[in-house]
Design a protein around this motif. Structure first.
Motif, PDB file in Angstrom:
ATOM      1  N   ASN A  84       0.894  -1.244  -0.020  1.00 20.38           N
ATOM      2  CA  ASN A  84       0.101   0.133  -0.012  1.00 20.38           C
ATOM      3  C   ASN A  84       1.031   1.201   0.124  1.00 20.38           C
ATOM      4  O   ASN A  84       1.782   1.362   0.949  1.00 20.38           O
ATOM      5  CB  ASN A  84      -0.734   0.097   1.353  1.00 20.38           C
ATOM      6  CG  ASN A  84      -2.032   1.076   1.277  1.00 20.38           C
ATOM      7  OD1 ASN A  84      -2.263   1.585   0.274  1.00 20.38           O
ATOM      8  ND2 ASN A  84      -2.468   1.374   2.298  1.00 20.38           N
ATOM      9  N   GLY A  85       0.717   2.292  -0.858  1.00 16.95           N
ATOM     10  CA  GLY A  85       1.324   3.244  -1.060  1.00 16.95           C
ATOM     11  C   GLY A  85       2.706   3.377  -1.946  1.00 16.95           C
ATOM     12  O   GLY A  85       3.299   4.041  -1.965  1.00 16.95           O
ATOM     13  N   GLU A 242      -0.366  10.652  -7.969  1.00 20.85           N
ATOM     14  CA  GLU A 242      -0.648   9.719  -6.882  1.00 20.85           C
ATOM     15  C   GLU A 242      -1.964   9.192  -7.007  1.00 20.85           C
ATOM     16  O   GLU A 242      -2.787  10.130  -7.205  1.00 20.85           O
ATOM     17  CB  GLU A 242      -0.497  10.460  -5.421  1.00 20.85           C
ATOM     18  CG  GLU A 242      -0.913   9.676  -4.362  1.00 20.85           C
ATOM     19  CD  GLU A 242      -0.908  10.352  -3.043  1.00 20.85           C
ATOM     20  OE1 GLU A 242      -0.685   9.819  -2.003  1.00 20.85           O
ATOM     21  OE2 GLU A 242      -1.316  11.535  -2.855  1.00 20.85           O
ATOM     22  N   VAL A 244      -5.447   7.297  -5.346  1.00 26.00           N
ATOM     23  CA  VAL A 244      -6.132   6.974  -4.219  1.00 26.00           C
ATOM     24  C   VAL A 244      -7.412   6.174  -4.439  1.00 26.00           C
ATOM     25  O   VAL A 244      -8.171   7.057  -5.214  1.00 26.00           O
ATOM     26  CB  VAL A 244      -6.185   7.876  -3.202  1.00 26.00           C
ATOM     27  CG1 VAL A 244      -6.982   7.753  -2.017  1.00 26.00           C
ATOM     28  CG2 VAL A 244      -4.739   8.819  -2.732  1.00 26.00           C
ATOM     29  N   ASN A 246     -10.718   5.180  -2.667  1.00 27.01           N
ATOM     30  CA  ASN A 246     -11.512   5.178  -1.305  1.00 27.01           C
ATOM     31  C   ASN A 246     -12.847   4.622  -1.261  1.00 27.01           C
ATOM     32  O   ASN A 246     -13.744   5.112  -2.158  1.00 27.01           O
ATOM     33  CB  ASN A 246     -11.618   6.811  -0.891  1.00 27.01           C
ATOM     34  CG  ASN A 246     -11.772   6.697   0.635  1.00 27.01           C
ATOM     35  OD1 ASN A 246     -11.944   5.687   1.362  1.00 27.01           O
ATOM     36  ND2 ASN A 246     -11.360   7.807   1.143  1.00 27.01           N
ATOM     37  N   ARG A 252      -9.484   2.422   2.252  1.00 24.22           N
ATOM     38  CA  ARG A 252      -8.442   3.312   1.310  1.00 24.22           C
ATOM     39  C   ARG A 252      -7.158   2.393   0.989  1.00 24.22           C
ATOM     40  O   ARG A 252      -6.663   1.664   1.935  1.00 24.22           O
ATOM     41  CB  ARG A 252      -8.183   4.681   2.191  1.00 24.22           C
ATOM     42  CG  ARG A 252      -7.404   5.579   1.419  1.00 24.22           C
ATOM     43  CD  ARG A 252      -6.891   6.902   2.141  1.00 24.22           C
ATOM     44  NE  ARG A 252      -6.207   7.769   1.423  1.00 24.22           N
ATOM     45  CZ  ARG A 252      -4.937   7.860   1.177  1.00 24.22           C
ATOM     46  NH1 ARG A 252      -4.096   6.722   1.580  1.00 24.22           N
ATOM     47  NH2 ARG A 252      -4.561   9.244   0.860  1.00 24.22           N
ATOM     48  N   SER A 254      -3.519   2.941  -1.817  1.00 20.70           N
ATOM     49  CA  SER A 254      -2.894   4.130  -2.636  1.00 20.70           C
ATOM     50  C   SER A 254      -1.753   3.675  -3.403  1.00 20.70           C
ATOM     51  O   SER A 254      -1.248   2.732  -2.848  1.00 20.70           O
ATOM     52  CB  SER A 254      -2.495   5.498  -1.982  1.00 20.70           C
ATOM     53  OG  SER A 254      -1.715   5.418  -0.952  1.00 20.70           O
ATOM     54  N   GLN A 256       1.684   5.233  -6.091  1.00 22.33           N
ATOM     55  CA  GLN A 256       2.318   6.482  -6.858  1.00 22.33           C
ATOM     56  C   GLN A 256       2.992   6.166  -8.005  1.00 22.33           C
ATOM     57  O   GLN A 256       4.019   5.112  -7.903  1.00 22.33           O
ATOM     58  CB  GLN A 256       2.988   7.469  -5.858  1.00 22.33           C
ATOM     59  CG  GLN A 256       3.587   8.685  -6.639  1.00 22.33           C
ATOM     60  CD  GLN A 256       3.830   9.894  -5.597  1.00 22.33           C
ATOM     61  OE1 GLN A 256       3.712   9.573  -4.346  1.00 22.33           O
ATOM     62  NE2 GLN A 256       4.426  10.983  -6.140  1.00 22.33           N
TER      63      GLN A 256
END
Length: 262
Positions: A84-85, A242, A244, A246, A252, A254, A256
């Motif tokens: 995640n992220g 980025e 996301v 939700n 959530r 995300s 990038q």
């Protein structure tokens, strides 16, 4: 469906062509006509050859064109998965298409067996449910311009995957009423409710994968990720974006994409 040996040899050439285009970041406009898969079964045979080249496989993307249509699926290589992220970078992230999805992680293996797994058995085998983003990439310059069979052969445009935190009490969620937004750099690009084309019965897709899909998957293994189709359609993004997703109850997630300078 049994594919004749001579045709299998042609389909291996199809897979080699797609693999070369992806691995060298040299997209093609289309496959040579002689290498086009003629049916869904042939497209899936090409997928299976590509999966061998990208092993290990850590899950599958499964979906359906409507709640009534038979599902279809493609393998997801472990090397294309991120936390995640995560930051995704490199020449193989050219198109940067993204979709918001709901995924499940298998907690108890479902090996192939003669007696089909029941819905209750499949649900009991699910370890967790998560929000997810699938990245779409392709061996083709424009994957929307090729035939459906050619698109399916190219791993159904799969190019990456990120899952968010596990969803508590996911069994209580009414997926027909679940809301989702997909944002790029803080701007909402898509907002939908109950919008998975395969319908709100996501478990149907997993039951199919555990039973009819087992001849191709070799069975679902502990830890496999199963993502169940787009809620937002494809959103095309750019370098440095980025993304996301939700969900109103599922949470959530995300990722990038790196800037051009990286």
């Amino acid at each position: 469906m049994t594919i004749p040996a001579a045709r299998e040899a042609v389909l291996r050439q199809t897979a080699d062509t797609l693999l070369t285009a992806r691995r060298t970041a040299s997209p093609i406009s289309d496959l040579p006509v002689a290498l086009h898969p003629a049916t869904e079964a042939e497209a899936f045979a090409v997928q299976d050859v590509m999966a061998e080249a990208y092993r290990p496989v850590a899950g599958y993307k499964v979906g359906a064109r409507s709640p009534e249509h038979e599902p279809f699926f493609a393998p997801m290589p472990a090397a294309w998965m991120g936390e995640n992220g995560a930051l995704f970078r490199g020449e193989n992230h050219r198109l940067r298409g993204v979709e918001a999805e709901i995924c499940f992680r298998i907690g108890t293996a479902l090996p192939p067996r003669a007696l089909p797994y029941t819905r209750d058995e499949v649900v009991a085998a699910i370890g967790s449910c998560h929000p997810a983003i699938e990245i779409l990439e392709s061996a083709y310059n424009d994957p929307t311009s090729v035939s459906r069979e050619c698109m399916l052969a190219d791993l159904q445009m799969h190019g990456g995957f990120v899952a968010g935190p596990a969803v508590p009490n996911w069994q209580t969620i009414d997926w027909s009423q679940e809301q989702v937004t997909l944002s790029a750099d803080g701007a909402v690009r898509v907002e939908n409710t109950g919008s998975n084309p395969g319908g709100s019965d996501l478990i149907r897709l997993l039951v199919y994968l555990a039973n009819e899909g087992a001849t191709r998957t070799g069975g679902l293994k502990h830890g496999d990720w199963i993502t169940t189709g787009s809620w937002t359609g494809v959103t095309w993004t750019s370098h440095g974006t980025e993304v996301v997703a939700n969900f109103s109850h599922a949470g959530r997630v995300s990722l990038q994409f790196a800037s051009e300078k990286l």
